[in-house]
Each structure stands twice: as structure tokens, then as C-alpha cells.
Design a protein around this motif. Structure first.
Motif, PDB file in Angstrom:
ATOM      1  N   PHE A 288       0.840  -1.197   0.000  1.00  0.00           N
ATOM      2  CA  PHE A 288       0.000   0.000   0.000  1.00  0.00           C
ATOM      3  C   PHE A 288       0.875   1.248   0.000  1.00  0.00           C
ATOM      4  CE2 PHE A 288      -3.693  -2.157   2.562  1.00  0.00           C
ATOM      5  CZ  PHE A 288      -3.778  -3.136   1.585  1.00  0.00           C
ATOM      6  N   ILE A 289       0.378   2.281  -0.657  1.00  0.00           N
ATOM      7  CA  ILE A 289       1.085   3.554  -0.677  1.00  0.00           C
ATOM      8  C   ILE A 289       0.099   4.671  -0.361  1.00  0.00           C
ATOM      9  CG2 ILE A 289       2.436   5.175  -2.041  1.00  0.00           C
ATOM     10  CD1 ILE A 289       3.264   2.800  -3.813  1.00  0.00           C
ATOM     11  N   ILE A 290       0.425   5.481   0.630  1.00  0.00           N
ATOM     12  CA  ILE A 290      -0.401   6.633   0.967  1.00  0.00           C
ATOM     13  C   ILE A 290       0.247   7.874   0.371  1.00  0.00           C
ATOM     14  CG2 ILE A 290       0.717   7.041   3.221  1.00  0.00           C
ATOM     15  CD1 ILE A 290      -2.092   7.844   4.275  1.00  0.00           C
ATOM     16  N   SER A 291      -0.573   8.738  -0.198  1.00  0.00           N
ATOM     17  CA  SER A 291      -0.059   9.969  -0.795  1.00  0.00           C
ATOM     18  C   SER A 291      -1.129  11.036  -0.714  1.00  0.00           C
ATOM     19  CB  SER A 291       0.359   9.739  -2.252  1.00  0.00           C
ATOM     20  OG  SER A 291      -0.757   9.365  -3.038  1.00  0.00           O
ATOM     21  N   GLY A 292      -0.713  12.271  -0.950  1.00  0.00           N
ATOM     22  CA  GLY A 292      -1.679  13.347  -0.845  1.00  0.00           C
ATOM     23  C   GLY A 292      -1.518  14.382  -1.936  1.00  0.00           C
ATOM     24  N   ASP A 293      -2.589  15.079  -2.221  1.00  0.00           N
ATOM     25  CA  ASP A 293      -2.589  16.192  -3.158  1.00  0.00           C
ATOM     26  C   ASP A 293      -3.334  17.323  -2.470  1.00  0.00           C
ATOM     27  OD1 ASP A 293      -2.931  18.058  -5.165  1.00  0.00           O
ATOM     28  OD2 ASP A 293      -3.408  16.569  -6.694  1.00  0.00           O
ATOM     29  N   ASN A 294      -2.576  18.244  -1.870  1.00  0.00           N
ATOM     30  CA  ASN A 294      -3.222  19.320  -1.116  1.00  0.00           C
ATOM     31  C   ASN A 294      -4.015  20.267  -2.011  1.00  0.00           C
ATOM     32  OD1 ASN A 294      -2.371  18.399   1.388  1.00  0.00           O
ATOM     33  ND2 ASN A 294      -0.501  19.615   1.371  1.00  0.00           N
ATOM     34  N   SER A 295      -3.648  20.344  -3.269  1.00  0.00           N
ATOM     35  CA  SER A 295      -4.409  21.211  -4.183  1.00  0.00           C
ATOM     36  C   SER A 295      -5.829  20.681  -4.378  1.00  0.00           C
ATOM     37  CB  SER A 295      -3.701  21.323  -5.525  1.00  0.00           C
ATOM     38  OG  SER A 295      -3.748  20.086  -6.231  1.00  0.00           O
ATOM     39  N   LYS A 296      -6.001  19.387  -4.134  1.00  0.00           N
ATOM     40  CA  LYS A 296      -7.322  18.766  -4.252  1.00  0.00           C
ATOM     41  C   LYS A 296      -7.880  18.381  -2.891  1.00  0.00           C
ATOM     42  CE  LYS A 296      -6.440  16.848  -8.852  1.00  0.00           C
ATOM     43  NZ  LYS A 296      -6.394  15.626  -9.688  1.00  0.00           N
ATOM     44  N   ASN A 297      -7.156  18.739  -1.825  1.00  0.00           N
ATOM     45  CA  ASN A 297      -7.594  18.372  -0.465  1.00  0.00           C
ATOM     46  C   ASN A 297      -7.890  16.877  -0.359  1.00  0.00           C
ATOM     47  OD1 ASN A 297      -7.579  21.034   0.712  1.00  0.00           O
ATOM     48  ND2 ASN A 297      -9.410  21.468  -0.492  1.00  0.00           N
ATOM     49  N   THR A 298      -7.064  16.078  -0.976  1.00  0.00           N
ATOM     50  CA  THR A 298      -7.335  14.653  -1.056  1.00  0.00           C
ATOM     51  C   THR A 298      -6.112  13.834  -0.673  1.00  0.00           C
ATOM     52  OG1 THR A 298      -8.967  15.008  -2.802  1.00  0.00           O
ATOM     53  CG2 THR A 298      -8.109  12.787  -2.566  1.00  0.00           C
ATOM     54  N   VAL A 299      -6.359  12.778   0.072  1.00  0.00           N
ATOM     55  CA  VAL A 299      -5.339  11.790   0.408  1.00  0.00           C
ATOM     56  C   VAL A 299      -5.748  10.470  -0.229  1.00  0.00           C
ATOM     57  CG1 VAL A 299      -4.294  10.450   2.277  1.00  0.00           C
ATOM     58  CG2 VAL A 299      -4.624  12.909   2.537  1.00  0.00           C
ATOM     59  N   TYR A 300      -4.783   9.794  -0.818  1.00  0.00           N
ATOM     60  CA  TYR A 300      -5.047   8.546  -1.525  1.00  0.00           C
ATOM     61  C   TYR A 300      -4.416   7.359  -0.804  1.00  0.00           C
ATOM     62  CZ  TYR A 300      -5.930  11.942  -5.220  1.00  0.00           C
ATOM     63  OH  TYR A 300      -6.399  13.010  -5.936  1.00  0.00           O
ATOM     64  N   LEU A 301      -5.013   6.215  -0.994  1.00  0.00           N
ATOM     65  CA  LEU A 301      -4.400   4.967  -0.548  1.00  0.00           C
ATOM     66  C   LEU A 301      -4.406   4.020  -1.742  1.00  0.00           C
ATOM     67  CD1 LEU A 301      -3.190   3.430   1.881  1.00  0.00           C
ATOM     68  CD2 LEU A 301      -5.445   2.383   2.183  1.00  0.00           C
ATOM     69  N   GLN A 302      -3.241   3.855  -2.331  1.00  0.00           N
ATOM     70  CA  GLN A 302      -3.089   2.914  -3.435  1.00  0.00           C
ATOM     71  C   GLN A 302      -2.829   1.542  -2.842  1.00  0.00           C
ATOM     72  OE1 GLN A 302      -3.282   3.335  -6.901  1.00  0.00           O
ATOM     73  NE2 GLN A 302      -3.082   1.104  -6.958  1.00  0.00           N
ATOM     74  N   MET A 303      -3.692   0.603  -3.165  1.00  0.00           N
ATOM     75  CA  MET A 303      -3.569  -0.745  -2.607  1.00  0.00           C
ATOM     76  C   MET A 303      -3.299  -1.729  -3.735  1.00  0.00           C
ATOM     77  SD  MET A 303      -6.605  -0.717   0.249  1.00  0.00           S
ATOM     78  CE  MET A 303      -7.920  -0.696  -0.962  1.00  0.00           C
ATOM     79  N   ASN A 304      -2.161  -2.390  -3.655  1.00  0.00           N
ATOM     80  CA  ASN A 304      -1.745  -3.348  -4.662  1.00  0.00           C
ATOM     81  C   ASN A 304      -1.647  -4.745  -4.057  1.00  0.00           C
ATOM     82  OD1 ASN A 304      -1.350  -1.188  -6.564  1.00  0.00           O
ATOM     83  ND2 ASN A 304       0.618  -0.774  -5.577  1.00  0.00           N
ATOM     84  N   SER A 305      -1.606  -5.737  -4.916  1.00  0.00           N
ATOM     85  CA  SER A 305      -1.477  -7.137  -4.473  1.00  0.00           C
ATOM     86  C   SER A 305      -2.493  -7.458  -3.382  1.00  0.00           C
ATOM     87  CB  SER A 305      -0.049  -7.397  -3.968  1.00  0.00           C
ATOM     88  OG  SER A 305       0.895  -7.135  -4.974  1.00  0.00           O
ATOM     89  N   LEU A 306      -3.721  -7.075  -3.623  1.00  0.00           N
ATOM     90  CA  LEU A 306      -4.758  -7.265  -2.611  1.00  0.00           C
ATOM     91  C   LEU A 306      -5.040  -8.738  -2.371  1.00  0.00           C
ATOM     92  CD1 LEU A 306      -7.062  -4.325  -3.616  1.00  0.00           C
ATOM     93  CD2 LEU A 306      -6.100  -4.668  -1.343  1.00  0.00           C
ATOM     94  N   LYS A 307      -5.399  -9.025  -1.120  1.00  0.00           N
ATOM     95  CA  LYS A 307      -5.684 -10.387  -0.691  1.00  0.00           C
ATOM     96  C   LYS A 307      -7.094 -10.435  -0.097  1.00  0.00           C
ATOM     97  CE  LYS A 307      -0.891 -10.591   0.925  1.00  0.00           C
ATOM     98  NZ  LYS A 307      -0.012 -10.812   2.094  1.00  0.00           N
ATOM     99  N   PRO A 308      -7.699 -11.592  -0.054  1.00  0.00           N
ATOM    100  CA  PRO A 308      -9.017 -11.677   0.605  1.00  0.00           C
ATOM    101  C   PRO A 308      -8.990 -11.160   2.042  1.00  0.00           C
ATOM    102  CG  PRO A 308      -8.632 -13.644  -0.694  1.00  0.00           C
ATOM    103  CD  PRO A 308      -7.351 -12.843  -0.745  1.00  0.00           C
ATOM    104  N   ALA A 309      -7.852 -11.294   2.720  1.00  0.00           N
ATOM    105  CA  ALA A 309      -7.734 -10.803   4.098  1.00  0.00           C
ATOM    106  C   ALA A 309      -7.811  -9.286   4.185  1.00  0.00           C
ATOM    107  CB  ALA A 309      -6.425 -11.284   4.717  1.00  0.00           C
TER     108      ALA A 309
END
Length: 126
Positions: A67-88
Motif C-alpha cells: 500500500f502507498i499513501i499519498s496526498g494532493d493538497n491542491s485537491k484536499n485529497t489523500v489517496y491509498l493505493q492498494m496493490n497485491s490485494l488479498k481476501p484478508a
């Protein structure tokens, strides 16, 4: 502070999703915007967090490398990129903000977060 999470959905094992958290209100660069998750019958747990300034990020052990957390203050938004997802990883994901007074060593503590958005469901099928 008001937060709104979005981007959840159904994905297959090994897939990816990107969650978004729109955050509005009185915040500073020190404010932590974090992601937590809660699976059925389990307690809400920490996933990742970052200061709005981008100066600090923290991850739960299960999120490191996937997972990678990142932000774009110009959009007042924080993202959570989730890769290799598992059922858990299936859970309702919430974003939250602290009051801007949390020290780094306490950034993972759920009790430090005062403001919460509604959750977004993430379902990973096997």
C-alpha cells in the motif's frame, strides 16, 4: 474537519484499488490524515497515515510494500493505493484526521484521530 472516503469496490485476489479521502476544514501541515479498516467481527485497525505536509508517513506491517499513501493538497485529497490485494484485506476502510497535535510515535493510534469519514467497502474475492 469533514472527510469523505470513496473508491472502494470488488476486486479479485492480486488486484489493485485506489481509495480517495477528501478532507475539508481547519487543518495544518502537521495534521495526520490516516486510513483504518474494520473487517466483520473485528476491531478497527490502523492501515497507513501521513502528515498533510508529506513530511511523515507510517504504515502497518501488513501494508508495507503493498500500500502507498499519498496526498494532493491542491485537491484536499489523500489517496491509498492498494496493490497485491488479498481476501484478508476485505474490510470497510475509513479515513480519519487528528487535531494536528499528534507526535509521530503515536500516529498509528486510533485514539489520536478525532474526525472520521464514512467508510468505503473493499471486497477482495479469491
Amino acid at each position: 474537519v469533514q472527510l469523505q472516503a470513496s473508491g472502494g469496490g470488488l476486486v479479485q485476489d492480486g488486484g489493485s484499488l485506489r481509495l480517495s479521502c477528501a478532507a475539508f476544514g481547519r487543518m495544518t501541515g502537521r495534521t495526520f490524515i490516516g486510513w483504518f479498516r474494520q473487517a466483520p467481527g473485528q476491531e478497527r485497525e490502523f492501515v497507513a497515515t501521513m502528515r498533510r505536509s508529506g513530511s511523515s508517513t507510517l504504515y502497518a506491517d501488513f501494508a508495507k510494500g503493498r500500500f502507498i499513501i499519498s496526498g494532493d493538497n491542491s485537491k484536499n485529497t489523500v489517496y491509498l493505493q492498494m496493490n497485491s490485494l488479498k481476501p484478508a484485506d476485505t474490510a470497510v476502510y475509513y479515513c480519519a484526521a487528528d487535531s494536528g497535535t499528534t507526535i509521530l510515535s503515536e500516529g498509528k493510534k486510533i485514539t489520536r484521530y478525532d474526525y472520521w469519514g464514512q467508510g468505503t467497502q473493499v471486497t477482495v474475492s479469491s
